[in-house]
Design an enzyme around this catalytic site. Structure first.
Site, PDB file in Angstrom:
ATOM      1  N   SER A  90       0.827  -1.226   0.000  1.00  0.00           N
ATOM      2  CA  SER A  90       0.000   0.000   0.000  1.00  0.00           C
ATOM      3  C   SER A  90       0.856   1.268   0.000  1.00  0.00           C
ATOM      4  O   SER A  90       0.562   2.225  -0.731  1.00  0.00           O
ATOM      5  CB  SER A  90      -0.973   0.003   1.183  1.00  0.00           C
ATOM      6  OG  SER A  90      -0.305  -0.272   2.385  1.00  0.00           O
TER       7      SER A  90
ATOM      8  N   HIS B 179      -1.987  -8.897   1.839  1.00  0.00           N
ATOM      9  CA  HIS B 179      -1.659  -7.632   2.532  1.00  0.00           C
ATOM     10  C   HIS B 179      -2.788  -7.344   3.521  1.00  0.00           C
ATOM     11  O   HIS B 179      -3.096  -8.157   4.380  1.00  0.00           O
ATOM     12  CB  HIS B 179      -1.442  -6.561   1.458  1.00  0.00           C
ATOM     13  CG  HIS B 179      -0.858  -5.265   1.934  1.00  0.00           C
ATOM     14  ND1 HIS B 179      -0.190  -5.129   3.123  1.00  0.00           N
ATOM     15  CD2 HIS B 179      -0.844  -4.011   1.370  1.00  0.00           C
ATOM     16  CE1 HIS B 179       0.218  -3.871   3.270  1.00  0.00           C
ATOM     17  NE2 HIS B 179      -0.185  -3.169   2.214  1.00  0.00           N
TER      18      HIS B 179
ATOM     19  N   HIS C 150       5.769 -12.817   7.272  1.00  0.00           N
ATOM     20  CA  HIS C 150       6.007 -11.430   6.884  1.00  0.00           C
ATOM     21  C   HIS C 150       7.197 -11.360   5.942  1.00  0.00           C
ATOM     22  O   HIS C 150       8.126 -12.165   6.049  1.00  0.00           O
ATOM     23  CB  HIS C 150       6.275 -10.549   8.112  1.00  0.00           C
ATOM     24  CG  HIS C 150       6.028  -9.097   7.838  1.00  0.00           C
ATOM     25  ND1 HIS C 150       6.989  -8.289   7.292  1.00  0.00           N
ATOM     26  CD2 HIS C 150       4.916  -8.336   7.986  1.00  0.00           C
ATOM     27  CE1 HIS C 150       6.470  -7.077   7.140  1.00  0.00           C
ATOM     28  NE2 HIS C 150       5.223  -7.072   7.543  1.00  0.00           N
TER      29      HIS C 150
ATOM     30  N   ARG D   7       3.170  -4.855  16.650  1.00  0.00           N
ATOM     31  CA  ARG D   7       1.779  -4.379  16.543  1.00  0.00           C
ATOM     32  C   ARG D   7       0.827  -5.479  17.012  1.00  0.00           C
ATOM     33  O   ARG D   7      -0.232  -5.198  17.570  1.00  0.00           O
ATOM     34  CB  ARG D   7       1.464  -3.969  15.094  1.00  0.00           C
ATOM     35  CG  ARG D   7       2.352  -2.849  14.571  1.00  0.00           C
ATOM     36  CD  ARG D   7       2.162  -2.633  13.077  1.00  0.00           C
ATOM     37  NE  ARG D   7       2.519  -3.825  12.305  1.00  0.00           N
ATOM     38  CZ  ARG D   7       2.369  -3.943  10.988  1.00  0.00           C
ATOM     39  NH1 ARG D   7       1.862  -2.928  10.291  1.00  0.00           N
ATOM     40  NH2 ARG D   7       2.723  -5.041  10.350  1.00  0.00           N
TER      41      ARG D   7
ATOM     42  N   ASP E  31      -2.204  -8.559  11.583  1.00  0.00           N
ATOM     43  CA  ASP E  31      -3.566  -8.954  11.225  1.00  0.00           C
ATOM     44  C   ASP E  31      -4.109 -10.120  12.052  1.00  0.00           C
ATOM     45  O   ASP E  31      -5.322 -10.342  12.084  1.00  0.00           O
ATOM     46  CB  ASP E  31      -3.636  -9.321   9.732  1.00  0.00           C
ATOM     47  CG  ASP E  31      -3.333  -8.121   8.861  1.00  0.00           C
ATOM     48  OD1 ASP E  31      -3.828  -7.029   9.180  1.00  0.00           O
ATOM     49  OD2 ASP E  31      -2.594  -8.263   7.875  1.00  0.00           O
TER      50      ASP E  31
END
Ligand code: NMX
Ligand code: MLT
Length: 434
Positions: free
Chosen positions: A239, A269, A316, A325, A371
């Site tokens: 992105s 993604h 990843h 995160r 995610d």
């Protein structure tokens, strides 16, 4: 000093550094590239510059040099809330300086003035088939507003190159505050009987988003945390890279962000956050009321891998440890929903999946990414329509990528144009005789 004045000072300080690197050290080697990197999605090729965030494979992300806990700690907080103003975080990403409360509130007020959605965007959304994915609507809504670009207007009037960043900043300041409004409109139109909630003039970016979505406290803090965590992940992710690439053609912020959002909508993604919830629900359905156990989770993970699919939320391209995160959101869950059954299953996957993926032997990183942990929080607070989750990611990601393209203009980064080779050329490099 206003945001624009602060940014001007920062840009003027920064420009000589870029100019010097180019003029005096332009031919200095950064690295050599291998055939594996050329064929393999440019993995590890160092060919982008950003000072807004940096991703270390083992430590994870730092925003303007600060870790996630340091970022949350240093920024001005919304009164009575645990998380900082998104507006202050935006100032921080843009300038590299931690804003005062006064500076933060200046952005809060500026964003309030600019957050209303034009009626023609509403009309376009309403004309789309109702089964259109929320990300398609989000991207289309952003693109539809391109007609408002001040960058285009000034470019057509013939502005100087050194001024490019100013209308880019104006476009960014006009576009970013509209994103939560756009997202909430899509959400309520699709899932809440098309009943909409007007903006509350007293609320900040995160607070008003929660309000217009129709979710009570502490969802405002969930939104602030979520947007900040998802904002930036240096420049090579799909992105951010797409937004930068499109902006490099001097396309404006609307064209560039819409393109970036289309990349975020891919399952490898940002869409992985919806895939995680979808995987969890299918798993629970299969359980048919049985208590989940590590053995059952393990079997379900192997079933997914044996079907040739990826385990969503794991792996990843850069990280080689658990995504901080993920850990920040896990900490939120441990504090706020420790006994929630879905969180318990997610923890079970966290305990089992790295071992399964290691045994499977393909992925270079068997650890969870952002995610894997984000959907459960949304689900817990009532946002169960998981095909909306990537839109939330998109609002957050916009903060980072829009800051980046403003700096792209300020530092006059050129049009991006890497060079291609043919397969025969690579075979020649490899010394393969045909
Ligand atoms: N499950 C199964 N296989 C995997 C996984 C996974 N979670 N992650 C990587 N692999 C496979 C990958 O498909 C590849 O297989 P093959 O050789 O057959 O092509 C092999 O392992 C090597 O891939 P890597 O070099 O480890 O990973 P790469 O950098 O190519 O891709 C991701 C990174 C994130 C695309 C990949 O790990 C993945 O598909 N993960 C699941 C989807 C996901 O969670 N995406 C979200 C990423 C974060 N975000 O928000 O963007
Ligand atoms: C992101 O936040 O963009 C993802 O973790 C993907 C990446 O960094 O490649």
């Amino acid at each position: 000093m206003s945001l624009k004045e602060t940014l001007l000072r920062k840009i003027e300080e920064h420009r000589p550094r870029t100019t010097r690197l180019l003029k005096e050290y332009g031919s200095t080697k950064v690295q050599e590239t291998t055939i594996e990197q050329v064929i393999g999605g440019a993995r590890g090729i160092r060919s982008l510059v950003t000072d807004i965030s940096y991703l270390d494979p083992f430590e994870g992300i730092r925003f303007r040099g600060k870790t996630i806990p340091e970022t949350f700690e240093c920024l001005p907080k919304v009164p009575g809330c645990d998380y900082p103003y998104v507006e202050g975080f935006f100032w921080f990403l843009m300038t590299g300086d931690v804003p005062t409360l006064e500076e933060t509130l200046e952005v809060v007020e500026e964003f309030k003035k600019r957050r209303a959605l034009p009626q023609y965007v509403v009309d376009i959304l309403r004309a789309m088939p109702t089964d259109t994915h929320p990300m398609t609507m989000f991207s289309a809504g952003i693109l539809a507003m391109q007609r408002e670009s001040l960058f285009v207007k000034r470019y057509n009037e013939g502005m100087k190159k050194t001024e490019y960043w100013e209308p880019m900043l104006e476009d960014v300041l006009n576009l970013l505050p509209k994103l939560p409004t756009l997202a909430a409109y899509i959400y309520r139109m699709k899932y809440k009987a098309d009943i909409h909630i007007p903006a509350d003039p007293n609320l900040d970016f995160g607070g008003n988003f929660a309000h217009q979505m129709g979710f009570a406290k502490p969802y405002d803090d969930v939104a602030r945390m979520y947007f900040i965590l998802h904002s930036d992940h240096e420049s090579g992710n799909v992105s951010a890279h797409t937004t930068h690439l499109v902006a490099s053609a001097l396309s404006d912020a609307y064209y560039s962000l819409s393109a970036g959002m289309n990349g975020l909508a891919g399952p490898l993604h940002g869409l992985a956050n919806q895939e995680v919830l979808s995987w969890m629900m299918k798993f629970q359905e299969k359980l048919g009321g049985q208590e989940p156990t590590q053995e059952l989770v393990k079997q379900a993970l192997w079933d997914t891998l044996n079907a040739g699919q990826v385990i969503p939320g794991y792996g990843h391209a850069v990280l080689r440890k658990t995504d901080p995160r993920y850990m920040a959101q896990r900490e939120f869950c441990l504090n706020n929903l420790p006994d929630y059954p879905l969180f318990k299953v997610i923890n079970m996957v966290f305990e089992v999946a790295p071992g399964v993926l290691t045994e499977h032997g393909k992925t270079k990183n068997p650890w969870p990414n952002v995610d894997a942990q984000s959907g459960v929080i949304q689900w817990y607070y009532g946002l169960t329509e998981w095909d909306f989750y990537t839109v939330l990611f998109g609002i957050g990601r916009a903060i980072g990528v829009l800051s980046n393209i403003t700096w792209d203009r300020a530092l006059a980064y050129p049009i991006e144009r890497p060079k291609s080779l043919t397969t025969a050329m690579l075979e020649e490099v490899a010394g393969i005789k045909s």
